[in-house]
Write an enzyme that holds these catalytic residues in place. Structure first.
Site, PDB file in Angstrom:
ATOM      1  N   GLU A 146      11.913  48.170  75.557  1.00 43.51           N
ATOM      2  CA  GLU A 146      11.474  48.534  74.211  1.00 43.51           C
ATOM      3  C   GLU A 146      12.651  48.585  73.242  1.00 43.51           C
ATOM      4  OE1 GLU A 146      10.842  52.558  73.042  1.00 43.51           O
ATOM      5  OE2 GLU A 146      10.999  53.254  75.113  1.00 43.51           O
ATOM      6  N   LYS A 189       8.318  63.587  78.008  1.00 44.98           N
ATOM      7  CA  LYS A 189       9.265  64.622  77.596  1.00 44.98           C
ATOM      8  C   LYS A 189       8.622  66.001  77.717  1.00 44.98           C
ATOM      9  CE  LYS A 189      12.442  62.111  74.585  1.00 44.98           C
ATOM     10  NZ  LYS A 189      11.973  60.726  74.700  1.00 44.98           N
TER      11      LYS A 189
END
Length: 304
Positions: A25, A159
């Site tokens: 990405e 996360k």
């Protein structure tokens, strides 16, 4: 109408030859890391992939052209230019028509990779269900997008600022298979163990490739998620992590931070209160996922 998706000759040739290709990405270097470290990390990732005999396919949007297999100059441009936007899948057509430069999120990168025929994608962390989502309905587009793509995605979980239990519930609902790489502890990105377990463990890239071939043979179209924790000696100290995260959440609540402003606020708080250690961990996570992704691409191409 011309094809709106550009695929580099190197990536196109590798795919045609059945050689291993790994999607990467661009938001990690357009929005995730400060300059000039962002460009260093992007180029290091490409070099790490090539050293293993795999073709890197870094994905982004350059002057309105969604591209699979950015050149060195294009990566440098997205790393240093002002006004680069962050494009999820819904934003890609608009960014293309308006001629924008954009880093692509997991959802956008995964879709474009799949369109080009790339099957393996390494990233840092997935998007997930945000805290308070029962009231806000705040859930990353990564999850439903990956549910409809026949990919393998390597990440270090989501996360820890997100709602990990609810994220795992949503992954189950969306038929997204999650396996831990040599563990059944689901990682929390900055820490090796989020405190939540997953059912399945895989022990090698060859085993992952076998699961993918079986999935495809059964006609199942959804991403296989590989949860790859960083080594415990490289994680953010769990006690420090828990303390800073608790204070970050309290500060966000006290200051009325909400919606799309929440994630950058919490990540910035973590960076400041850990003296930059959270950024170092971010890079370590990415390195490990890129290497594992490349090895899975090799196994899936049958060149291992």
């Amino acid at each position: 109408m011309p094809d709106p998706l550009a695929v580099s000759p190197e990536v196109r040739d590798a795919l045609a030859a059945g050689a291993p290709v790994l999607a990467l990405e661009s938001t990690i270097f357009t929005h995730g890391l400060p300059r000039p470290r962002n460009l260093d990390v992007a180029m290091e990732a490409e070099a790490r992939v090539r050293a293993l005999g795999v073709v890197p396919a870094t994905i982004g949007i350059v002057e309105g052209r969604p591209t699979v297999g950015l050149t060195v100059d294009e990566i440098a441009r997205l790393s240093t230019a002002d006004g680069v936007v962050k494009a999820s899948l819904r934003d890609v057509p608009v960014a293309a028509v308006k001629g924008r430069n954009a880093g692509t999120t997991v959802a956008a990168t995964g879709h474009l990779a799949s369109q080009a025929g790339v099957r393996v994608f390494a990233t840092g962390g997935l998007g997930g269900v945000h805290r308070g989502a029962a009231q806000t309905f705040d859930e990353s587009a990564d999850l439903p997008t990956l549910a409809g793509l026949p990919l393998v995605v390597v990440s270090a979980g989501v996360k820890s600022i997100l709602d990990i239990p609810l994220t795992l519930e949503r992954l189950e609902t969306l038929n997204l298979t999650v396996v831990g790489y040599r563990t059944t502890d689901y990682p929390g990105f900055y820490v090796a163990d989020s405190g939540h377990d997953i059912e399945y463990q895989v022990d090698s890239p060859a085993e992952i490739a076998a699961i993918v071939r079986t999935r495809d043979g059964l006609g199942i179209v959804s991403t296989l998620l590989i949860a790859n924790p960083l080594p415990s000696e490289r994680q953010l100290d769990p006690a420090l992590h828990d303390d800073v995260l608790e204070r970050a959440l309290a500060a966000a609540d006290a200051q009325g931070v909400a919606g799309h402003d929440t994630t950058p606020f919490l990540l910035d708080f973590l960076q400041r209160e850990t003296d930059g250690r959270s950024l170092d961990v971010n890079v370590e996570v990415y390195r490990g996922n890129v290497e594992l992704g490349a090895r899975i691409a090799i196994a899936l191409a049958g060149t291992a």
